[in-house]
Design a protein around this motif. Sequence first.
Motif, PDB file in Angstrom:
ATOM      1  N   ILE A 253       0.784   0.844  -4.931  1.00 14.38           N
ATOM      2  CA  ILE A 253       1.314   0.892  -3.568  1.00 14.38           C
ATOM      3  C   ILE A 253       1.974   2.251  -3.324  1.00 14.38           C
TER       4      ILE A 253
ATOM      5  N   TYR B 244       0.844   5.168  -0.729  1.00 17.80           N
ATOM      6  CA  TYR B 244       1.808   5.660   0.261  1.00 17.80           C
ATOM      7  C   TYR B 244       1.864   7.190   0.238  1.00 17.80           C
TER       8      TYR B 244
ATOM      9  N   GLU C 208       3.304   1.762   4.891  1.00 17.95           N
ATOM     10  CA  GLU C 208       3.049   0.552   4.112  1.00 17.95           C
ATOM     11  C   GLU C 208       1.809  -0.143   4.680  1.00 17.95           C
TER      12      GLU C 208
END
Length: 286
Positions: free
Chosen positions: A235, A239, A247
């Motif tokens: 993640i 990003y 997000e």
Amino acid sequence: TGKRAFIAGVADDNGYGWAIAKALAAAGAEILVGTWVPALNIFETSLRRGKFDESRKLPDGSLMEIAKVYPLDAVYDTPEDVPEDVKANKRYAGASNWTVKEVVETVKNDFGSIDILVHSLANGPEVTKSLLETSRRGYLAAISASSYSYVSLLQHFLPIMNPGGASISLTYIASERIIPGYGGGMSSAKAALESDTRVLAYEAGRKGKIRVNTISAGPLGSRAAKAIGFIEKMIEYSYVNAPLQKELLADEVGNTAAFLVSPLASAITGSTIYVDNGLNTMGLAL
Ligand code: NAI
């Protein structure tokens, strides 16, 4: 609106299946879900006790209704396929009619037909092992739960799907690019799923006027993803490196799913659609 959807692979309110259910419910579809047998009790209990009420909220303020929850284990097609130890397992013995064929028969008896089939499930018992360390058993289990499960669901549901209907699954870019850590044959399983999306689009298109697509989703901290072990890093990587530095919300995948199964997408079939903030387009991450 006025359509009926069966969503396989919902067992809490964190994953893509739940978000897809919500997006379809918001668009007016009737929602049926298939929940993995070992997760059934806790899911139904949580649902009944209102634990998901906050996340059941739809944009118009109403709560998503699930017309029926079906126990499902998508690695078994018929009762004859179920091994004795699974049959005897307490969690399985407490439920019934959860093989793919039986679930479809039950849906047919309950509702007659469906318009939309969603496959949002995967399992790879050796996912934390590299491919070089993966056993035959682990590899075949990943393919069975994550790829053939889709072939089987569509094969069995197709006869009760209304012409003009659509089906989608969820895939991951590890099928086509090296993602170290996505092991156990899961990368192979996603490659099979994407290839099958094309072949099934042809076969189900010709046979039942059904469209078949798959969404290649970016990383989400779901229950399944946490089991892989490096989801937070993925993640963060996305990003930092994706064209869109934000997000990725499960609802964004849900909305794409709602579009793909709607008449707005009436000429799209056999496609892998990326919903990943554009990360797949990067050639060099800086
Ligand atoms: P999730 O944990 O919400 O969904 C996976 C579901 O599969 C669970 O509900 C689990 O109970 C169910 N399941 C496992 N084995 C089953 C079986 N034999 N029969 C029936 N159900 C079974 O997690 P998530 O991440 O939302 O996964 C949904 C789909 O999205 C999967 O295909 C996954 O590979 C895909 N995906 C997930 C990404 C992520 O970062 N979370 C990224 C790209 C794709």
